[in-house]
Design a protein around this motif. Structure first.
Motif, short mmCIF file in Angstrom:
data_model
loop_
_atom_site.label_atom_id
_atom_site.label_comp_id
_atom_site.label_asym_id
_atom_site.label_seq_id
_atom_site.Cartn_x
_atom_site.Cartn_y
_atom_site.Cartn_z
N GLN A 277 0.85 -1.19 0.00
CA GLN A 277 0.00 0.00 0.00
C GLN A 277 0.88 1.24 0.00
O GLN A 277 2.08 1.16 0.14
CB GLN A 277 -0.87 0.01 1.27
CG GLN A 277 -1.70 -1.25 1.44
CD GLN A 277 -2.45 -1.23 2.76
OE1 GLN A 277 -2.78 -0.18 3.28
NE2 GLN A 277 -2.72 -2.41 3.30
N CYS A 279 1.78 4.69 1.98
CA CYS A 279 1.68 5.26 3.32
C CYS A 279 0.79 6.50 3.30
O CYS A 279 0.91 7.36 2.42
CB CYS A 279 3.08 5.64 3.80
SG CYS A 279 3.10 6.59 5.31
N LEU A 280 -0.14 6.59 4.24
CA LEU A 280 -1.08 7.72 4.28
C LEU A 280 -0.35 9.04 4.58
O LEU A 280 -0.85 10.10 4.25
CB LEU A 280 -2.15 7.48 5.34
CG LEU A 280 -3.09 6.30 5.06
CD1 LEU A 280 -4.09 6.11 6.20
CD2 LEU A 280 -3.83 6.51 3.73
N GLN A 281 0.81 8.95 5.21
CA GLN A 281 1.51 10.19 5.57
C GLN A 281 2.51 10.66 4.52
O GLN A 281 2.57 11.83 4.21
CB GLN A 281 2.23 10.01 6.90
CG GLN A 281 1.24 9.99 8.05
CD GLN A 281 1.93 10.13 9.40
OE1 GLN A 281 3.13 10.33 9.47
NE2 GLN A 281 1.15 10.03 10.45
N GLU A 289 -1.12 0.96 6.85
CA GLU A 289 -1.51 2.33 6.49
C GLU A 289 -0.36 3.32 6.63
O GLU A 289 -0.25 4.27 5.88
CB GLU A 289 -2.69 2.78 7.37
CG GLU A 289 -3.97 2.02 7.06
CD GLU A 289 -5.19 2.61 7.74
OE1 GLU A 289 -5.01 3.31 8.76
OE2 GLU A 289 -6.29 2.40 7.23
#
Ligand SMILES: [Zn+2]
Ligand SMILES: [Zn+2]
Length: 318
Positions: A277, A279-281, A289
């Protein structure tokens, strides 16, 4: 070793090896190592490839760059670029950086330097305030990312690191001891389109001893200081166990790695497309996440006593 000659030519031997049992002179040791590394590169590097070599300046990456430079010199259109990560470790990095710069300029290889302070806003010494015991883990996670960034900037199609046989065997046993089979079978050598560049370890068939003696007979051995943060607790113990076993049962490390490869063959390529995935940051690759880089960086501001799991790092990227 005195008085005994090379098993192949009878000249004075410089090394005695046990898997299989043989003594080799300087010339035959170098030829043997170069031939095995050449065979390990087979099918891994193709004409037109741009190979980013992780060059810490330490012995493994030093031999890696020298051998790749020799072995690929005759390959049409293969471009080498050495990437050195300056973690910012006072009293240690200066000498290894100099050694890396000297080697690349002598070989005529492009050399790029990336620093933690530029990439992550602080050097390692500062990031480890109040958590020195996590040094190798934090550094490993950040260095891995730094090398990926450097390789992408250099438009590399392959990343090569200097992990040796001892490093690889230690990683296999560590993952087994932690019960982390998914990590043990993880294989990044093929890369994953849009996610990461293939990572190869051409020296993982050479023992630390062979690498050291090769550099010595080439006149390329440089005695450099040890990293002040070196050695996680588990890796230190595993290193000792494996060194003892290898001494009593030559070939132990090679067979341990071969066991891992057999498991890999059975389960097939991991990671698979879709398992990685963003990374959300930071947008980097992540298995959840939030990527491990963001996790170790955030924790620098949190005074929680939670340990970062050492399994976040593959092994020591030399
Ligand atoms: Zn010989
Ligand atoms: Zn992230």
């Amino acid at each position: 070793m005195a008085g005994k000659g090379c098993s192949l030519c009878g000249k004075p031997a410089v090394i005695r090896l046990f898997d299989p049992e043989r003594r080799l002179c300087a010339d035959h040791l170098l030829a043997d190592c170069a031939e095995r590394v050449g065979a390990a590169l087979e099918g891994r590097i193709a004409p037109g490839d741009r190979v980013a070599v992780g060059l810490s300046g330490g012995k493994d990456s030093r031999l890696l760059l020298i051998l790749l430079h020799r072995l690929l010199a005759s390959s049409e259109g293969v471009h080498l670029v050495a990437i050195t990560i300056d973690e910012g470790i006072a009293g240690y990095r200066e000498e290894t950086m100099e050694a890396a710069a000297e080697l690349t300029s002598r070989l005529g290889v492009d050399h790029r330097i990336l620093s933690f302070s530029r990439l992550f806003g602080a050097d390692l010494d500062a990031l480890l305030t109040n958590r020195v015991e996590q040094g190798c883990t934090v550094c490993g996670v950040l260095r891995r990312r730094a090398l990926e960034v450097g390789a992408a900037d250099a438009h590399a199609t392959v990343i090569a690191t200097g992990h040796n046989l001892d490093d690889e065997a230690q990683s296999v046993l560590m993952n087994l001891l932690r019960g982390d089979l998914p990590r043990m079978v993880l294989d990044t050598s093929g890369g994953l389109p849009e996610c990461f560049i293939p990572r190869i370890k051409p020296l993982s068939i050479l023992s630390e001893k062979e690498i050291t003696v090769c550099l010595m007979v080439m006149g390329e051995f440089v005695d450099l200081p040890e990293c002040p943060y070196a050695g996680g607790a588990l890796r230190g113990e595993v290193r000792e166990i494996l060194a003892n076993l290898e001494f009593r049962y030559p070939g132990t490390m090679r067979r341990l790695i071969s066991s891992r490869d057999q498991v890999r063959d059975i389960v097939g390529a991991i990671p698979r497309q879709g398992e990685i995935q963003r990374c959300l940051q930071c947008g980097g690759t992540a298995s959840g996440e939030i990527c491990s880089v963001c996790r170790v960086l955030e924790r620098s501001d949190i005074s929680s006593g939670t340990m970062i799991d050492e399994r976040d790092t593959d092994a020591i990227d030399r």
